[in-house]
Scaffold this active site. Structure first.
Site, PDB file in Angstrom:
ATOM      1  N   VAL A 103       3.004   1.070   2.656  1.00 27.98           N
ATOM      2  CA  VAL A 103       3.433   1.545   1.302  1.00 27.98           C
ATOM      3  C   VAL A 103       4.309   2.712   1.533  1.00 27.98           C
ATOM      4  O   VAL A 103       4.133   3.581   2.224  1.00 27.98           O
ATOM      5  CB  VAL A 103       2.271   2.011   0.641  1.00 27.98           C
ATOM      6  CG1 VAL A 103       2.297   2.401  -0.950  1.00 27.98           C
ATOM      7  CG2 VAL A 103       0.939   0.861   0.744  1.00 27.98           C
ATOM      8  N   CYS A 104       5.406   2.694   0.692  1.00 27.02           N
ATOM      9  CA  CYS A 104       6.323   3.710   0.528  1.00 27.02           C
ATOM     10  C   CYS A 104       6.867   4.298   2.049  1.00 27.02           C
ATOM     11  O   CYS A 104       7.162   3.505   2.738  1.00 27.02           O
ATOM     12  CB  CYS A 104       5.445   4.914  -0.181  1.00 27.02           C
ATOM     13  SG  CYS A 104       6.980   6.068  -0.901  1.00 27.02           S
ATOM     14  N   THR A 105       6.659   5.439   2.408  1.00 26.01           N
ATOM     15  CA  THR A 105       7.098   6.059   3.618  1.00 26.01           C
ATOM     16  C   THR A 105       6.533   5.654   4.881  1.00 26.01           C
ATOM     17  O   THR A 105       6.798   5.741   5.795  1.00 26.01           O
ATOM     18  CB  THR A 105       7.455   7.478   3.621  1.00 26.01           C
ATOM     19  OG1 THR A 105       6.185   8.201   3.388  1.00 26.01           O
ATOM     20  CG2 THR A 105       8.631   7.797   2.537  1.00 26.01           C
ATOM     21  N   SER A 153       6.446  -2.004   1.210  1.00 27.05           N
ATOM     22  CA  SER A 153       6.309  -2.051  -0.433  1.00 27.05           C
ATOM     23  C   SER A 153       6.585  -0.470  -0.760  1.00 27.05           C
ATOM     24  O   SER A 153       6.150   0.322  -0.080  1.00 27.05           O
ATOM     25  CB  SER A 153       5.041  -2.292  -0.668  1.00 27.05           C
ATOM     26  OG  SER A 153       4.536  -1.970  -2.164  1.00 27.05           O
TER      27      SER A 153
END
Length: 171
Positions: A103-105, A153
């Site tokens: 998720v994200c970074t 994502s």
């Protein structure tokens, strides 16, 4: 599968709470699932705002071969991309996982471990250069499915559709 599906969410100081809690809220409700927050060692880890802490109930060594890995993001990922022990665990765990996602970074860790080498991936827009430096090809899509078991994502809002897709493929 006769045994529970083992899902791990690595946690660390500086993680974005929603990146771990969002997937947790969806995944722990699935039938026949054993979900664990893991880290270098069991204990409390502060989120990026230092107001909330999450507890790792196990270590990476306790879960060498999870079925699913969900790596959250947050400012703490920047220092983890140089952490050999977590990168070694992630490579080993991914080699036998059914599904590895971020998720994200959190995608920075997948990239630093070599899982996203040469593959399209996504992250927070402010980390695109770092993702590229680590060998991935940044794209501005919200969800990127590149290989059979690796996803990245940008938001937790994508968690529910991602895991519905995953569970449908497991049936």
């Amino acid at each position: 599968m006769d045994r529970p599906l083992v899902i791990v969410i690595p946690i660390f100081n500086g993680l974005t709470a929603l990146d771990a809690i969002g997937p947790y809220e969806v995944l722990h409700r699935l039938p026949n699932v054993s979900l664990h927050f893991v880290s270098h060692q069991p204990g409390l880890y502060s989120t990026d705002k230092s107001i909330l802490s999450l507890q790792a109930t196990g270590s990476f060594l306790d879960f060498p071969h999870p079925d699913v890995i969900v790596f959250p993001g947050g400012f703490g990922t920047r220092s983890l991309i140089h952490d050999r022990s977590i990168l070694d665990w992630l490579r080993q765990a991914h080699s036998t996982s059914i599904f590895t996602t971020s998720v994200c970074t959190g995608s920075l860790l997948l990239a630093a471990a070599g899982i996203l080498n040469g593959l399209e991936a996504t992250t927070h827009w402010n980390a695109f250069n770092e993702l590229e430096r680590l060998g991935a090809k940044p794209v501005s899509q919200r969800i990127v499915k590149q290989v059979e078991s690796a996803f990245s994502s940008t938001t937790c809002a994508c968690t529910k559709p991602l895991f519905h897709d995953f569970m449908r493929n497991q049936a």
